[in-house]
Design a protein around this motif. Structure first.
Motif, PDB file in Angstrom:
ATOM      1  N   ASP A 256       0.832  -1.207   0.000  1.00  0.00           N
ATOM      2  CA  ASP A 256       0.000   0.000   0.000  1.00  0.00           C
ATOM      3  C   ASP A 256       0.867   1.258   0.000  1.00  0.00           C
ATOM      4  O   ASP A 256       2.098   1.204   0.115  1.00  0.00           O
ATOM      5  CB  ASP A 256      -0.908   0.008   1.224  1.00  0.00           C
ATOM      6  CG  ASP A 256      -2.073  -0.951   1.101  1.00  0.00           C
ATOM      7  OD1 ASP A 256      -2.778  -1.168   2.110  1.00  0.00           O
ATOM      8  OD2 ASP A 256      -2.279  -1.495  -0.008  1.00  0.00           O
ATOM      9  N   SER A 257       0.192   2.392  -0.109  1.00  0.00           N
ATOM     10  CA  SER A 257       0.849   3.693  -0.094  1.00  0.00           C
ATOM     11  C   SER A 257       0.285   4.562   1.024  1.00  0.00           C
ATOM     12  O   SER A 257      -0.865   4.376   1.445  1.00  0.00           O
ATOM     13  CB  SER A 257       0.651   4.410  -1.435  1.00  0.00           C
ATOM     14  OG  SER A 257       1.242   3.690  -2.495  1.00  0.00           O
ATOM     15  N   LEU A 258       1.097   5.490   1.476  1.00  0.00           N
ATOM     16  CA  LEU A 258       0.687   6.500   2.444  1.00  0.00           C
ATOM     17  C   LEU A 258       1.400   7.795   2.101  1.00  0.00           C
ATOM     18  O   LEU A 258       2.522   7.770   1.585  1.00  0.00           O
ATOM     19  CB  LEU A 258       1.079   6.114   3.875  1.00  0.00           C
ATOM     20  CG  LEU A 258       0.159   5.269   4.737  1.00  0.00           C
ATOM     21  CD1 LEU A 258       0.825   5.006   6.073  1.00  0.00           C
ATOM     22  CD2 LEU A 258      -1.195   5.898   4.905  1.00  0.00           C
ATOM     23  N   ARG A 259       0.755   8.910   2.419  1.00  0.00           N
ATOM     24  CA  ARG A 259       1.423  10.198   2.310  1.00  0.00           C
ATOM     25  C   ARG A 259       1.406  10.872   3.664  1.00  0.00           C
ATOM     26  O   ARG A 259       0.333  11.143   4.218  1.00  0.00           O
ATOM     27  CB  ARG A 259       0.773  11.101   1.261  1.00  0.00           C
ATOM     28  CG  ARG A 259       1.605  12.349   1.011  1.00  0.00           C
ATOM     29  CD  ARG A 259       1.032  13.244  -0.069  1.00  0.00           C
ATOM     30  NE  ARG A 259      -0.063  14.078   0.407  1.00  0.00           N
ATOM     31  CZ  ARG A 259      -0.428  15.235  -0.145  1.00  0.00           C
ATOM     32  NH1 ARG A 259       0.233  15.684  -1.217  1.00  0.00           N
ATOM     33  NH2 ARG A 259      -1.447  15.912   0.326  1.00  0.00           N
ATOM     34  N   LEU A 260       2.590  11.134   4.172  1.00  0.00           N
ATOM     35  CA  LEU A 260       2.729  11.882   5.411  1.00  0.00           C
ATOM     36  C   LEU A 260       2.872  13.371   5.095  1.00  0.00           C
ATOM     37  O   LEU A 260       3.454  13.743   4.082  1.00  0.00           O
ATOM     38  CB  LEU A 260       3.952  11.410   6.189  1.00  0.00           C
ATOM     39  CG  LEU A 260       4.050   9.912   6.490  1.00  0.00           C
ATOM     40  CD1 LEU A 260       5.293   9.631   7.322  1.00  0.00           C
ATOM     41  CD2 LEU A 260       2.800   9.402   7.170  1.00  0.00           C
ATOM     42  N   SER A 261       2.357  14.173   6.008  1.00  0.00           N
ATOM     43  CA  SER A 261       2.488  15.626   5.889  1.00  0.00           C
ATOM     44  C   SER A 261       3.089  16.176   7.168  1.00  0.00           C
ATOM     45  O   SER A 261       2.900  15.612   8.252  1.00  0.00           O
ATOM     46  CB  SER A 261       1.119  16.284   5.662  1.00  0.00           C
ATOM     47  OG  SER A 261       0.505  15.811   4.487  1.00  0.00           O
ATOM     48  N   CYS A 262       3.795  17.266   7.037  1.00  0.00           N
ATOM     49  CA  CYS A 262       4.364  17.960   8.196  1.00  0.00           C
ATOM     50  C   CYS A 262       4.227  19.449   7.937  1.00  0.00           C
ATOM     51  O   CYS A 262       4.819  19.968   6.976  1.00  0.00           O
ATOM     52  CB  CYS A 262       5.815  17.573   8.393  1.00  0.00           C
ATOM     53  SG  CYS A 262       6.690  18.575   9.617  1.00  0.00           S
ATOM     54  N   THR A 263       3.461  20.105   8.775  1.00  0.00           N
ATOM     55  CA  THR A 263       3.251  21.538   8.636  1.00  0.00           C
ATOM     56  C   THR A 263       4.028  22.272   9.715  1.00  0.00           C
ATOM     57  O   THR A 263       3.934  21.930  10.896  1.00  0.00           O
ATOM     58  CB  THR A 263       1.763  21.877   8.714  1.00  0.00           C
ATOM     59  OG1 THR A 263       1.075  21.195   7.660  1.00  0.00           O
ATOM     60  CG2 THR A 263       1.540  23.373   8.558  1.00  0.00           C
ATOM     61  N   ALA A 264       4.779  23.272   9.281  1.00  0.00           N
ATOM     62  CA  ALA A 264       5.646  24.019  10.183  1.00  0.00           C
ATOM     63  C   ALA A 264       5.088  25.399  10.461  1.00  0.00           C
ATOM     64  O   ALA A 264       4.413  25.997   9.618  1.00  0.00           O
ATOM     65  CB  ALA A 264       7.043  24.131   9.575  1.00  0.00           C
ATOM     66  N   SER A 265       5.381  25.899  11.639  1.00  0.00           N
ATOM     67  CA  SER A 265       5.044  27.274  11.995  1.00  0.00           C
ATOM     68  C   SER A 265       6.167  27.833  12.853  1.00  0.00           C
ATOM     69  O   SER A 265       6.928  27.085  13.478  1.00  0.00           O
ATOM     70  CB  SER A 265       3.710  27.335  12.742  1.00  0.00           C
ATOM     71  OG  SER A 265       3.758  26.569  13.920  1.00  0.00           O
ATOM     72  N   GLY A 266       6.278  29.170  12.840  1.00  0.00           N
ATOM     73  CA  GLY A 266       7.277  29.815  13.678  1.00  0.00           C
ATOM     74  C   GLY A 266       8.653  29.907  13.072  1.00  0.00           C
ATOM     75  O   GLY A 266       9.613  30.254  13.771  1.00  0.00           O
ATOM     76  N   LEU A 267       8.786  29.576  11.789  1.00  0.00           N
ATOM     77  CA  LEU A 267      10.079  29.695  11.118  1.00  0.00           C
ATOM     78  C   LEU A 267       9.850  30.114   9.665  1.00  0.00           C
ATOM     79  O   LEU A 267       8.732  30.012   9.146  1.00  0.00           O
ATOM     80  CB  LEU A 267      10.862  28.384  11.188  1.00  0.00           C
ATOM     81  CG  LEU A 267      10.196  27.062  10.790  1.00  0.00           C
ATOM     82  CD1 LEU A 267      10.013  26.916   9.306  1.00  0.00           C
ATOM     83  CD2 LEU A 267      11.010  25.891  11.329  1.00  0.00           C
ATOM     84  N   THR A 268      10.911  30.596   9.044  1.00  0.00           N
ATOM     85  CA  THR A 268      10.848  30.944   7.623  1.00  0.00           C
ATOM     86  C   THR A 268      11.067  29.668   6.838  1.00  0.00           C
ATOM     87  O   THR A 268      12.204  29.284   6.528  1.00  0.00           O
ATOM     88  CB  THR A 268      11.901  32.007   7.284  1.00  0.00           C
ATOM     89  OG1 THR A 268      11.740  33.127   8.157  1.00  0.00           O
ATOM     90  CG2 THR A 268      11.738  32.471   5.834  1.00  0.00           C
ATOM     91  N   PHE A 269       9.978  29.017   6.533  1.00  0.00           N
ATOM     92  CA  PHE A 269       9.997  27.629   6.076  1.00  0.00           C
ATOM     93  C   PHE A 269      10.911  27.422   4.875  1.00  0.00           C
ATOM     94  O   PHE A 269      11.658  26.448   4.814  1.00  0.00           O
ATOM     95  CB  PHE A 269       8.574  27.196   5.736  1.00  0.00           C
ATOM     96  CG  PHE A 269       8.444  25.771   5.312  1.00  0.00           C
ATOM     97  CD1 PHE A 269       8.253  25.437   3.980  1.00  0.00           C
ATOM     98  CD2 PHE A 269       8.500  24.752   6.251  1.00  0.00           C
ATOM     99  CE1 PHE A 269       8.117  24.118   3.580  1.00  0.00           C
ATOM    100  CE2 PHE A 269       8.376  23.428   5.872  1.00  0.00           C
ATOM    101  CZ  PHE A 269       8.181  23.109   4.535  1.00  0.00           C
ATOM    102  N   SER A 270      10.867  28.327   3.915  1.00  0.00           N
ATOM    103  CA  SER A 270      11.603  28.118   2.666  1.00  0.00           C
ATOM    104  C   SER A 270      13.119  28.091   2.862  1.00  0.00           C
ATOM    105  O   SER A 270      13.844  27.612   1.985  1.00  0.00           O
ATOM    106  CB  SER A 270      11.236  29.213   1.656  1.00  0.00           C
ATOM    107  OG  SER A 270      11.606  30.490   2.144  1.00  0.00           O
TER     108      SER A 270
END
Length: 122
Positions: free
Chosen positions: A16-30
């Protein structure tokens, strides 16, 4: 305050497949190198993938996992295909400021998420 929040883990079957996500805050992500690590019970934390402008993978996942990022959404993704029981682990998102140096080493990352469990049944 920097926060990394993972989501998308779960129980799946072999192949099977899965997609994990990670959302960041408090930093200049790029400007941050984003990495994914995993840790199985009784084992050390293991590098899975990293991305700044280029992507990096260990041979164990190179043909199956894909890391990507959406800087507009402050989010990094890990697409995992053809999952195997040995992929079972807690998956962690991590961030370090703008560097490729030592990106496979967990000690070089500044911030960590709380982890998300991925379980692959045979």
């Amino acid at each position: 305050q920097v926060q990394l929040v993972e989501s998308g883990g779960g129980l799946v079957q072999t192949g099977d497949s899965l997609r994990l996500s990670c959302t960041a805050s408090g930093l200049t992500f790029s400007t941050y190198t984003m990495g994914w690590f995993r840790q199985a019970p009784g084992k050390e934390r293991e590098f899975v993938a990293a991305i700044l402008h280029s992507t990096y993978y260990p041979d164990s996942v190179k043909s199956r996992f894909t890391i990507s990022r959406d800087n507009a959404k402050n989010t990094v993704y890990l697409q995992m295909n053809n999952l195997k029981p040995e992929d079972t682990a807690v998956y962690y998102c991590a961030a370090r400021y703008s560097s490729y140096s030592g990106i496979t080493l967990s000690r070089n990352y500044d911030y960590w998420g709380q982890g998300t469990q991925v379980t692959v049944s045979s």
